[in-house]
Design a protein around this motif. Sequence first.
Motif, mmCIF file in Angstrom:
data_model
loop_
_atom_site.group_PDB
_atom_site.id
_atom_site.type_symbol
_atom_site.label_atom_id
_atom_site.label_comp_id
_atom_site.label_asym_id
_atom_site.label_seq_id
_atom_site.Cartn_x
_atom_site.Cartn_y
_atom_site.Cartn_z
ATOM 1 N N UNK A 283 5.352 -10.774 1.281
ATOM 2 C CA UNK A 283 6.308 -10.428 0.208
ATOM 3 C C UNK A 283 7.582 -11.251 0.372
ATOM 4 N N UNK B 169 -1.863 -4.374 -10.382
ATOM 5 C CA UNK B 169 -0.770 -3.426 -10.079
ATOM 6 C C UNK B 169 0.528 -4.138 -9.672
ATOM 7 N N UNK C 240 2.035 -8.042 -2.119
ATOM 8 C CA UNK C 240 1.514 -6.716 -2.435
ATOM 9 C C UNK C 240 0.035 -6.759 -2.857
ATOM 10 N N UNK D 269 6.726 -11.138 -4.080
ATOM 11 C CA UNK D 269 6.308 -9.742 -4.173
ATOM 12 C C UNK D 269 4.843 -9.599 -4.583
ATOM 13 N N UNK E 41 8.236 0.177 -1.323
ATOM 14 C CA UNK E 41 8.789 -1.100 -0.860
ATOM 15 C C UNK E 41 9.722 -1.696 -1.915
ATOM 16 N N UNK F 202 3.989 -3.789 -11.808
ATOM 17 C CA UNK F 202 5.210 -3.262 -11.165
ATOM 18 C C UNK F 202 6.322 -4.307 -11.227
ATOM 19 N N UNK G 275 -1.658 3.595 -1.314
ATOM 20 C CA UNK G 275 -1.181 2.200 -1.235
ATOM 21 C C UNK G 275 -0.296 1.797 -2.419
ATOM 22 N N UNK G 276 -0.617 2.325 -3.615
ATOM 23 C CA UNK G 276 0.210 2.003 -4.787
ATOM 24 C C UNK G 276 1.601 2.631 -4.624
ATOM 25 N N UNK H 136 -1.735 -6.838 0.378
ATOM 26 C CA UNK H 136 -1.614 -5.514 1.014
ATOM 27 C C UNK H 136 -2.541 -4.500 0.338
ATOM 28 N N UNK H 137 -2.480 -4.462 -0.990
ATOM 29 C CA UNK H 137 -3.266 -3.460 -1.718
ATOM 30 C C UNK H 137 -4.762 -3.649 -1.478
ATOM 31 N N UNK I 120 -9.086 1.915 3.726
ATOM 32 C CA UNK I 120 -9.079 3.365 3.473
ATOM 33 C C UNK I 120 -10.394 3.842 2.852
ATOM 34 N N UNK J 56 3.001 3.267 -1.820
ATOM 35 C CA UNK J 56 3.674 2.475 -0.778
ATOM 36 C C UNK J 56 4.303 1.220 -1.387
ATOM 37 N N UNK J 57 3.585 0.600 -2.315
ATOM 38 C CA UNK J 57 4.124 -0.589 -2.999
ATOM 39 C C UNK J 57 5.418 -0.236 -3.731
ATOM 40 N N UNK J 58 5.418 0.916 -4.418
ATOM 41 C CA UNK J 58 6.628 1.349 -5.128
ATOM 42 C C UNK J 58 7.753 1.664 -4.143
ATOM 43 N N UNK K 87 -5.600 -2.578 2.000
ATOM 44 C CA UNK K 87 -5.383 -1.127 2.147
ATOM 45 C C UNK K 87 -6.529 -0.360 1.475
ATOM 46 N N UNK K 88 -6.909 -0.780 0.259
ATOM 47 C CA UNK K 88 -8.037 -0.122 -0.429
ATOM 48 C C UNK K 88 -9.300 -0.251 0.423
ATOM 49 N N UNK L 7 5.297 6.192 5.165
ATOM 50 C CA UNK L 7 4.363 5.509 6.078
ATOM 51 C C UNK L 7 3.522 6.550 6.822
#
Lengths: 164, 498
Positions: A101, A139, A110, A106, B399, A143, B392-393, A113-114, A121, B395-397, A117-118, B211
């Motif tokens: 980022x 996303x 992200x 950004x 940040x 954003x 995760x979404x 990361x997303x 998880x 978390x993005x917000x 992370x998906x 977190x």
Amino acid sequence: MIKAKKDIAMGIALFGVSIVYILQTFSIRQTALIKITSAAIPRVCAVVLCALSIVLTIQGVRAYRKNRTDSRTVEERKNDRMQVAAVVIALTILAIGIFLMEYAGFCVGMAVYLFFAFFTLSKYEKKNYPLFVALSLLIPVVIFLIFTKGFGLSLPVGVLGIGG
Amino acid sequence: MILQALLNELTVQSLLIIVFGVAVGIVFGAIPGLTANMAVSLCLPLSFGMDPVHGTTLLISLYLGGISGGLISSILLKIPGTPASIATCFDGAPMAERGEAGKALGTGIVSSFIGGLFSIIILIFISPTLAKIALKFGPYEYCAVGIFSLTLVSGLIGGSLVKGVIAAVIGLMLSTVGAAPIDGAPRFTFGITALSSGFDTVAVMIGLFAVAEIMKEARQSAVRSEKVKALNYKIKGFGITFRELVGQKWNMLRSAAIGTLIGILPGLGGSTANLISYSVAKNQSKHPEKFGTGILDGIVASETSNNATVGGALVPLLAMGIPGDITTALLLGALTMHGITAGPLLFTTNGDLVYGIFVALNLANIAMFVLMFAGMRGFVKMLSLPKRFLLPVVMTLCLVGAFAINNRMFDVWCVLGFGIVGCLLDSAGIPFAPLIMGFILGPIIELYLRRASMMDEGDLSPFLTRPIPCAFLVFTVLFFVFIVIREISQRRRSKGRL
């Protein structure tokens, strides 16, 4: 036993922190005008933390002496190890996302990361890769647009200079 | 005059401004990291193009919406939307996990409305008197209030008293990073420029709470577990029954009074009020052990008090021209831009504006109530989304919010740093709430203690000779003795059971 070991470890770690903190307070600039110096409150805090960390360690040692046996089954131990690994991986992914980022913008940071992370998880869930890719690309862009164009906030654009 | 103000505010333009302001405020409040202050500062330029009444109406609506919106993510995600909703997580999130998200949200909305209403009534009728009392508060008084508030932290400690106090001390220590109050001496900055302003409360809050939630999900997803049965989130009416509401009347009244009083005192604000009200409610309760398991009392205490700070913060602003927090400082700036001087003369020179503000606050409170209830069923639907996608979404917000605080990556890295600290503390069973309380109150106590020491060349005897600080310090000692006695009797009882 695990709880007692954690208390001992935390007690020792906090004792170390309080000692480093006390030592650091001696390098704080003093002003003669104010009787309560800039180092006063930090020193009080450090002394209190030092005392409490000793109490926590003693409590942990006492509890450990009472119960030295690990009551966890082999399966539970394996699960605990896997959970610790999952937390380390999740934090690493977050750190990589933040790093990207800052340097790549950004949206790039992200998106990476997303996606990961998906992925992590969803270890025991069905992995729908096209959905992961679509969401992780869409996303951050949405954003980014909402906050920069809608609310007038600035977000890191990175070396690419395009917000990602 | 108030009738004229009501007629002025009941125009389509005014109502649209209020609805827009409250809606944007709720969005900012609901997204962790984005705060009411941010919403007000972003929309401040918009208010310059409006007449004074409409401009102030917009900012007030944003402020009220921002404070109220925090409860949504606190309850549904266990991540406080704003520092003013930290305590809402403690009981709101367990209720949502039990399938009572609607009830928790309904309670939060009603409490927010009543808290707001209470403080507005106080603002309208006794603001000049209260502002004069608040002005009597000097460094000794503020410091004593801060110390007393810190002892209330015991209400936020779950299990071990030692661990709870350790958490509060860690919070105090973290607050000492950066330039020292008054003389600006750099402390624990290690030559890093970004550290000279210290850690931001929002970054600390996101790091610890958001977190932690992601890590909890990571831990759960790491092991194969049985499918959790989907909960039924059906909401009946307002989510809360009239009887339940009446049962909370004293809790609401007490929390609203605490919130209003804290709002009046400059520098404290909603982030302190919600935690103090929660602690007081827990200490006063006949069943303190139920707090944190998901009961209405906790949500009522937190949400009533944080909304009550809104009206409270406007008391010194309108009556004395003194801003109580960042948002009211922005409001003061907006009034100044319109050539209006806030203070005692405002009531005589610009009575229409003052009454316009009173009416706008009331309408904004009603708009908040209506909008939040209208959206409640939609908010709850968020819980049906799989957490592996949702968190995760979020978390993005978070940040985005962390970056937006000061437009720098340092705060984003702080989120990660405090996330790691949070994981370590959590695994050792050290609670976060006392840490946050110590972090918020630390600078207040230190600033006023040092100011007090400057006033009388280091002589701190006024702490005992002045009535207000002396009373608070006596309360502090009595409360401490009460905690120790309670702890000893609890230990004896648990030993007796064994």
